[in-house]
Write a protein that holds these residues in place. Structure first.
Motif, PDB file in Angstrom:
ATOM      1  N   GLN A  53       2.741  27.467  43.367  1.00  0.00           N
ATOM      2  CA  GLN A  53       2.582  27.612  42.444  1.00  0.00           C
ATOM      3  C   GLN A  53       2.380  28.911  42.422  1.00  0.00           C
ATOM      4  O   GLN A  53       2.036  29.124  42.839  1.00  0.00           O
ATOM      5  CB  GLN A  53       1.464  26.569  41.746  1.00  0.00           C
ATOM      6  CG  GLN A  53       1.638  24.610  42.264  1.00  0.00           C
ATOM      7  CD  GLN A  53       0.736  24.287  41.946  1.00  0.00           C
ATOM      8  OE1 GLN A  53      -0.366  24.602  41.192  1.00  0.00           O
ATOM      9  NE2 GLN A  53       0.637  23.149  42.192  1.00  0.00           N
ATOM     10  N   LYS A  54       2.016  29.155  40.722  1.00  0.00           N
ATOM     11  CA  LYS A  54       1.435  30.428  39.974  1.00  0.00           C
ATOM     12  C   LYS A  54       0.488  30.800  40.326  1.00  0.00           C
ATOM     13  O   LYS A  54      -0.586  29.176  40.553  1.00  0.00           O
ATOM     14  CB  LYS A  54       1.525  30.587  39.017  1.00  0.00           C
ATOM     15  CG  LYS A  54       3.003  30.681  38.205  1.00  0.00           C
ATOM     16  CD  LYS A  54       3.167  30.662  36.300  1.00  0.00           C
ATOM     17  CE  LYS A  54       4.457  30.541  35.942  1.00  0.00           C
ATOM     18  NZ  LYS A  54       4.375  30.786  35.024  1.00  0.00           N
ATOM     19  N   ASN A  55      -0.343  32.476  41.423  1.00  0.00           N
ATOM     20  CA  ASN A  55      -1.873  32.144  41.223  1.00  0.00           C
ATOM     21  C   ASN A  55      -2.131  31.325  42.643  1.00  0.00           C
ATOM     22  O   ASN A  55      -3.119  31.362  43.698  1.00  0.00           O
ATOM     23  CB  ASN A  55      -2.752  31.836  40.314  1.00  0.00           C
ATOM     24  CG  ASN A  55      -2.262  32.516  38.970  1.00  0.00           C
ATOM     25  OD1 ASN A  55      -2.303  33.628  39.407  1.00  0.00           O
ATOM     26  ND2 ASN A  55      -2.356  32.262  38.177  1.00  0.00           N
ATOM     27  N   ASP A  56      -1.588  31.035  43.529  1.00  0.00           N
ATOM     28  CA  ASP A  56      -1.166  31.022  44.812  1.00  0.00           C
ATOM     29  C   ASP A  56      -1.663  31.872  46.091  1.00  0.00           C
ATOM     30  O   ASP A  56      -0.738  33.017  45.898  1.00  0.00           O
ATOM     31  CB  ASP A  56       0.242  30.143  45.766  1.00  0.00           C
ATOM     32  CG  ASP A  56      -0.036  28.315  44.962  1.00  0.00           C
ATOM     33  OD1 ASP A  56      -1.360  28.451  44.749  1.00  0.00           O
ATOM     34  OD2 ASP A  56       1.042  27.748  45.505  1.00  0.00           O
ATOM     35  N   VAL A  57      -1.892  32.152  47.137  1.00  0.00           N
ATOM     36  CA  VAL A  57      -1.460  32.950  47.889  1.00  0.00           C
ATOM     37  C   VAL A  57      -0.628  32.611  49.488  1.00  0.00           C
ATOM     38  O   VAL A  57      -0.958  31.455  49.667  1.00  0.00           O
ATOM     39  CB  VAL A  57      -2.554  33.343  48.561  1.00  0.00           C
ATOM     40  CG1 VAL A  57      -3.651  34.474  49.355  1.00  0.00           C
ATOM     41  CG2 VAL A  57      -3.812  34.052  47.640  1.00  0.00           C
ATOM     42  N   ASN A 143      -4.034  28.753  49.816  1.00  0.00           N
ATOM     43  CA  ASN A 143      -5.431  28.726  49.001  1.00  0.00           C
ATOM     44  C   ASN A 143      -5.018  27.264  49.161  1.00  0.00           C
ATOM     45  O   ASN A 143      -5.265  27.167  48.090  1.00  0.00           O
ATOM     46  CB  ASN A 143      -5.084  29.210  47.616  1.00  0.00           C
ATOM     47  CG  ASN A 143      -3.989  29.046  46.821  1.00  0.00           C
ATOM     48  OD1 ASN A 143      -2.922  29.116  47.633  1.00  0.00           O
ATOM     49  ND2 ASN A 143      -4.186  29.108  45.989  1.00  0.00           N
ATOM     50  N   PHE A 144      -4.926  26.765  49.840  1.00  0.00           N
ATOM     51  CA  PHE A 144      -4.621  24.885  49.724  1.00  0.00           C
ATOM     52  C   PHE A 144      -6.128  24.608  50.517  1.00  0.00           C
ATOM     53  O   PHE A 144      -6.235  23.838  50.916  1.00  0.00           O
ATOM     54  CB  PHE A 144      -3.181  24.804  50.767  1.00  0.00           C
ATOM     55  CG  PHE A 144      -2.678  23.146  49.860  1.00  0.00           C
ATOM     56  CD1 PHE A 144      -4.039  22.173  49.638  1.00  0.00           C
ATOM     57  CD2 PHE A 144      -1.418  22.856  50.329  1.00  0.00           C
ATOM     58  CE1 PHE A 144      -3.069  20.700  49.596  1.00  0.00           C
ATOM     59  CE2 PHE A 144      -1.121  21.634  49.679  1.00  0.00           C
ATOM     60  CZ  PHE A 144      -2.239  20.817  49.262  1.00  0.00           C
ATOM     61  N   GLU A 159     -10.544  22.515  53.504  1.00  0.00           N
ATOM     62  CA  GLU A 159      -9.431  23.785  53.296  1.00  0.00           C
ATOM     63  C   GLU A 159      -7.743  22.559  54.346  1.00  0.00           C
ATOM     64  O   GLU A 159      -8.354  22.027  54.886  1.00  0.00           O
ATOM     65  CB  GLU A 159      -9.622  24.369  53.576  1.00  0.00           C
ATOM     66  CG  GLU A 159     -10.654  25.795  53.503  1.00  0.00           C
ATOM     67  CD  GLU A 159     -11.081  26.574  54.349  1.00  0.00           C
ATOM     68  OE1 GLU A 159     -10.383  27.156  55.047  1.00  0.00           O
ATOM     69  OE2 GLU A 159     -11.573  27.188  53.264  1.00  0.00           O
ATOM     70  N   VAL A 160      -6.870  22.716  53.704  1.00  0.00           N
ATOM     71  CA  VAL A 160      -5.713  22.146  53.964  1.00  0.00           C
ATOM     72  C   VAL A 160      -5.109  23.010  54.883  1.00  0.00           C
ATOM     73  O   VAL A 160      -4.519  23.638  54.157  1.00  0.00           O
ATOM     74  CB  VAL A 160      -5.410  21.331  53.186  1.00  0.00           C
ATOM     75  CG1 VAL A 160      -3.814  20.675  54.023  1.00  0.00           C
ATOM     76  CG2 VAL A 160      -5.564  20.954  52.686  1.00  0.00           C
ATOM     77  N   LYS A 217      -2.101  18.072  45.678  1.00  0.00           N
ATOM     78  CA  LYS A 217      -1.460  19.329  46.167  1.00  0.00           C
ATOM     79  C   LYS A 217      -2.615  19.748  45.637  1.00  0.00           C
ATOM     80  O   LYS A 217      -4.036  19.787  45.172  1.00  0.00           O
ATOM     81  CB  LYS A 217      -0.351  19.598  44.549  1.00  0.00           C
ATOM     82  CG  LYS A 217       0.601  18.706  44.951  1.00  0.00           C
ATOM     83  CD  LYS A 217       2.039  19.003  43.592  1.00  0.00           C
ATOM     84  CE  LYS A 217       3.002  17.791  43.468  1.00  0.00           C
ATOM     85  NZ  LYS A 217       3.742  17.807  42.535  1.00  0.00           N
ATOM     86  N   GLN A 218      -2.140  21.324  46.302  1.00  0.00           N
ATOM     87  CA  GLN A 218      -3.102  22.520  46.707  1.00  0.00           C
ATOM     88  C   GLN A 218      -4.362  22.699  44.608  1.00  0.00           C
ATOM     89  O   GLN A 218      -3.642  22.270  43.650  1.00  0.00           O
ATOM     90  CB  GLN A 218      -2.758  23.957  46.410  1.00  0.00           C
ATOM     91  CG  GLN A 218      -1.652  24.177  45.466  1.00  0.00           C
ATOM     92  CD  GLN A 218       0.004  24.569  45.890  1.00  0.00           C
ATOM     93  OE1 GLN A 218      -0.128  22.834  46.432  1.00  0.00           O
ATOM     94  NE2 GLN A 218       0.354  24.685  45.859  1.00  0.00           N
TER      95      GLN A 218
END
Length: 259
Positions: A53-57, A143-144, A159-160, A217-218
């Motif tokens: 997704q947008k803004n994911d790292v 960043n999940f 944190e996953v 989902k994250q």
């Protein structure tokens, strides 16, 4: 006089009975995955992967037999993109910008949002292998994280590490739902592409495995609502001591007027 005493006795017993019945939970309210036989032959989504997704790292590692030839594809000049904790990766990883792209060395802008981790990993690997034939690429969503609130033993952020988690796995990681939690109506709040959606999951039903919110989902937020009994305990009568005091007061009044 006897009839009044008799009434007071039955009133006292009735109050005790109501209290005992009201404090008990039924099997249907507590037991998970009831009627599991209905799942016989059901095929689970074993190949499920989260969508970037947008803004994911993202953490992207590129390796080869000859590490020198893949250095141009590493984010850092020393080739050690991941030499630290996941907290540092939020600063050194690849940020998916608001348009859904990342800036990747050599190749520049590459669209990532909307693709699964596996799809994006294969795309990067194909690009790199046009220059390094034995290159191996791994992609992870750094960043999940999933937030769990409400009636669980240890609410907080989880944190996953492997990029995939289910609701049962989440509850197992936070010490399970407490007996004051409403298992039949778990709320999952999700945001995708700037839009929020809400799902409700019944953990007491075996159909939970077929629910679209079974896989998290994250950045999902999971909320376990309190039971009706727990909500009432936050009101006028806040403890068992208060309940017994009320019973004693009612009984005293009945005995006083029966004399």
């Amino acid at each position: 006089m006897r009839s009044i005493k008799s009434v007071s006795k039955y009133l006292y017993l009735s109050i005790i009975s109501i209290f005992l019945l009201g404090s008990c939970a039924t099997r249907d309210e507590v037991v998970y995955f009831q009627e599991p036989e209905s799942l016989q032959g059901y095929q689970n989504l074993m190949d499920y992967e989260p969508t970037i997704q947008k803004n994911d790292v993202l953490r992207i590692d590129v390796s080869s037999r000859n590490e020198e030839v893949v250095k141009p594809f590493q984010k850092n000049s020393n080739g050690q993109q991941s030499g630290g904790q996941s907290g540092n990766m939020s600063l050194t990883g690849y940020l998916v910008d608001p348009k859904g792209f990342i800036q990747f060395p050599v190749f520049g802008n590459i669209e990532a949002a909307g693709k699964t981790r596996g799809e994006f990993q294969a795309e990067i690997e194909d690009k790199v292998r046009t220059m390094v034939t034995d290159a191996v690429v791994t992609v992870r969503i750094v960043n999940f994280k999933v937030t769990v609130l409400g009636e669980v033993s240890s609410p907080g952020r989880v944190e996953v590490q492997d990029g995939r988690i289910t609701l049962p796995e989440l509850f197992a990681s936070v010490g399970d739902i407490t007996y004051n939690g409403l298992r039949e109506n778990i709320v999952v709040i999700r945001e995708e592409n700037g839009e929020k959606s809400v799902g409700r999951v019944d953990m007491t039903s075996a159909d939970v495995f077929k629910n679209p919110f079974y896989y998290l989902k994250q950045n999902d937020v999971v909320y376990v609502e309190p039971t009706y009994k727990q909500v009432k305990s936050a009101g006028f009568i806040t403890s068992y001591t208060g309940i017994f005091s009320l019973i004693a007061s009612v009984t005293g009044l009945v005995l006083l007027f029966s004399k």
